[in-house]
Design a protein around this motif. Structure first.
Motif, short mmCIF file in Angstrom:
data_model
loop_
_atom_site.label_atom_id
_atom_site.label_comp_id
_atom_site.label_asym_id
_atom_site.label_seq_id
_atom_site.Cartn_x
_atom_site.Cartn_y
_atom_site.Cartn_z
N VAL A 116 0.88 -1.17 0.00
CA VAL A 116 0.00 0.00 0.00
C VAL A 116 0.92 1.21 0.00
O VAL A 116 1.78 1.34 0.86
N ALA A 117 0.75 2.09 -0.98
CA ALA A 117 1.63 3.26 -1.09
C ALA A 117 0.83 4.48 -1.51
O ALA A 117 -0.12 4.38 -2.29
N ARG A 118 1.26 5.61 -1.00
CA ARG A 118 0.68 6.89 -1.41
C ARG A 118 1.45 7.39 -2.63
O ARG A 118 2.67 7.30 -2.67
N SER A 119 0.75 7.90 -3.61
CA SER A 119 1.38 8.42 -4.81
C SER A 119 2.29 9.60 -4.46
O SER A 119 1.94 10.44 -3.63
N HIS A 120 3.43 9.68 -5.13
CA HIS A 120 4.34 10.80 -4.94
C HIS A 120 3.82 12.05 -5.65
O HIS A 120 4.22 13.16 -5.34
N PHE A 121 2.95 11.85 -6.62
CA PHE A 121 2.47 12.96 -7.44
C PHE A 121 1.11 13.50 -7.01
O PHE A 121 0.76 14.63 -7.34
N ASN A 122 0.34 12.66 -6.31
CA ASN A 122 -0.99 13.07 -5.86
C ASN A 122 -1.19 12.55 -4.45
O ASN A 122 -1.38 11.35 -4.24
N PRO A 123 -1.19 13.41 -3.44
CA PRO A 123 -1.28 12.96 -2.05
C PRO A 123 -2.64 12.36 -1.69
O PRO A 123 -2.80 11.81 -0.60
N HIS A 124 -3.61 12.41 -2.60
CA HIS A 124 -4.93 11.84 -2.35
C HIS A 124 -5.13 10.52 -3.08
O HIS A 124 -6.23 9.97 -3.06
N LEU A 125 -4.07 10.02 -3.71
CA LEU A 125 -4.13 8.76 -4.45
C LEU A 125 -3.33 7.69 -3.71
O LEU A 125 -2.15 7.88 -3.42
N TRP A 126 -4.00 6.59 -3.42
CA TRP A 126 -3.36 5.44 -2.79
C TRP A 126 -3.33 4.31 -3.81
O TRP A 126 -4.32 4.05 -4.48
N ILE A 127 -2.19 3.63 -3.92
CA ILE A 127 -2.01 2.56 -4.88
C ILE A 127 -1.70 1.27 -4.12
O ILE A 127 -0.74 1.22 -3.34
N ILE A 128 -2.53 0.27 -4.33
CA ILE A 128 -2.37 -1.01 -3.66
C ILE A 128 -2.03 -2.04 -4.74
O ILE A 128 -2.67 -2.10 -5.78
N THR A 129 -0.99 -2.83 -4.48
CA THR A 129 -0.55 -3.84 -5.44
C THR A 129 -0.37 -5.17 -4.73
O THR A 129 0.30 -5.23 -3.70
N GLY A 130 -0.98 -6.22 -5.28
CA GLY A 130 -0.84 -7.56 -4.73
C GLY A 130 -0.27 -8.51 -5.77
O GLY A 130 -0.70 -8.48 -6.92
N HIS A 131 0.70 -9.31 -5.38
CA HIS A 131 1.29 -10.33 -6.24
C HIS A 131 0.95 -11.68 -5.61
O HIS A 131 1.20 -11.89 -4.42
N TRP A 132 0.43 -12.59 -6.42
CA TRP A 132 -0.08 -13.87 -5.93
C TRP A 132 0.54 -15.04 -6.67
O TRP A 132 0.83 -14.95 -7.86
N LYS A 133 0.72 -16.15 -5.96
CA LYS A 133 1.28 -17.36 -6.56
C LYS A 133 0.36 -17.92 -7.64
O LYS A 133 0.84 -18.53 -8.59
N SER A 134 -0.96 -17.74 -7.47
CA SER A 134 -1.89 -18.29 -8.45
C SER A 134 -3.13 -17.40 -8.55
O SER A 134 -3.43 -16.63 -7.63
N VAL A 135 -3.82 -17.55 -9.66
CA VAL A 135 -5.08 -16.83 -9.85
C VAL A 135 -6.08 -17.29 -8.78
O VAL A 135 -6.82 -16.48 -8.22
N TYR A 136 -6.09 -18.59 -8.51
CA TYR A 136 -7.00 -19.13 -7.50
C TYR A 136 -6.79 -18.45 -6.15
O TYR A 136 -7.76 -18.05 -5.49
N GLU A 137 -5.53 -18.30 -5.72
CA GLU A 137 -5.26 -17.69 -4.41
C GLU A 137 -5.60 -16.20 -4.41
O GLU A 137 -6.07 -15.67 -3.41
N MET A 138 -5.40 -15.52 -5.55
CA MET A 138 -5.79 -14.12 -5.63
C MET A 138 -7.30 -14.00 -5.48
O MET A 138 -7.79 -13.20 -4.68
N ARG A 139 -8.04 -14.80 -6.23
CA ARG A 139 -9.50 -14.73 -6.15
C ARG A 139 -10.01 -15.13 -4.78
O ARG A 139 -10.97 -14.55 -4.27
N ALA A 140 -9.39 -16.12 -4.16
CA ALA A 140 -9.80 -16.56 -2.83
C ALA A 140 -9.60 -15.44 -1.80
O ALA A 140 -10.39 -15.31 -0.86
N SER A 141 -8.60 -14.60 -2.02
CA SER A 141 -8.35 -13.51 -1.07
C SER A 141 -9.51 -12.52 -1.02
O SER A 141 -9.76 -11.89 0.01
N PHE A 142 -10.24 -12.39 -2.12
CA PHE A 142 -11.37 -11.46 -2.15
C PHE A 142 -12.51 -11.92 -1.25
O PHE A 142 -13.37 -11.12 -0.86
N HIS A 143 -12.55 -13.23 -0.94
CA HIS A 143 -13.62 -13.80 -0.13
C HIS A 143 -13.18 -14.13 1.29
O HIS A 143 -14.00 -14.56 2.10
N HIS A 144 -11.93 -13.94 1.59
CA HIS A 144 -11.40 -14.15 2.93
C HIS A 144 -11.77 -12.93 3.78
O HIS A 144 -11.84 -11.81 3.25
N PRO A 145 -12.01 -13.09 5.09
CA PRO A 145 -12.36 -11.93 5.92
C PRO A 145 -11.37 -10.76 5.80
O PRO A 145 -11.78 -9.60 5.77
#
Length: 103
Positions: A43-72
């Motif tokens: 999770v990072a705040r943009s250097h160019f826009n202090p009101h923009l937050w950029i979140i990036t996730g890297h996952w071992k598999s598509v299945y695990e990425m999709r499963a994360s959306f349904h995890h608490p």
């Protein structure tokens, strides 16, 4: 560790609520990065826009990425976008097709 799927979220906050939203996003991100299959979650705040937050996730598999959306932890993260401090949001996900093959 290999990455097969990536998701990004760009969240623009209302100017007066950016710090508040950022604290909540950082806390939520700490929980998401502990999920199975998460290689990297930032999770990072943009250097160019202090009101923009950029979140990036890297996952071992598509299945695990999709499963994360349904995890608490993932559901809580997604619920943050419903806060009155969010002006707009853009969500993207990418699949790395060359996973497991020589490029």
């Amino acid at each position: 560790m290999l990455t097969q799927a990536i998701n990004t979220i760009h969240i623009r906050s209302l100017p007066e609520r950016s710090d508040e939203l950022g604290k909540a996003l950082l806390l939520a991100g700490e929980n998401v990065k502990r999920l199975p299959g998460c290689v990297l979650y930032q999770v990072a705040r943009s250097h160019f826009n202090p009101h923009l937050w950029i979140i990036t996730g890297h996952w071992k598999s598509v299945y695990e990425m999709r499963a994360s959306f349904h995890h608490p932890a993932g559901e809580y993260f997604i619920s943050l976008i419903k806060l009155e401090s969010v002006f707009s949001m853009e969500f993207n996900s990418y699949v790395i097709e060359s996973f497991g093959r020589a490029v």
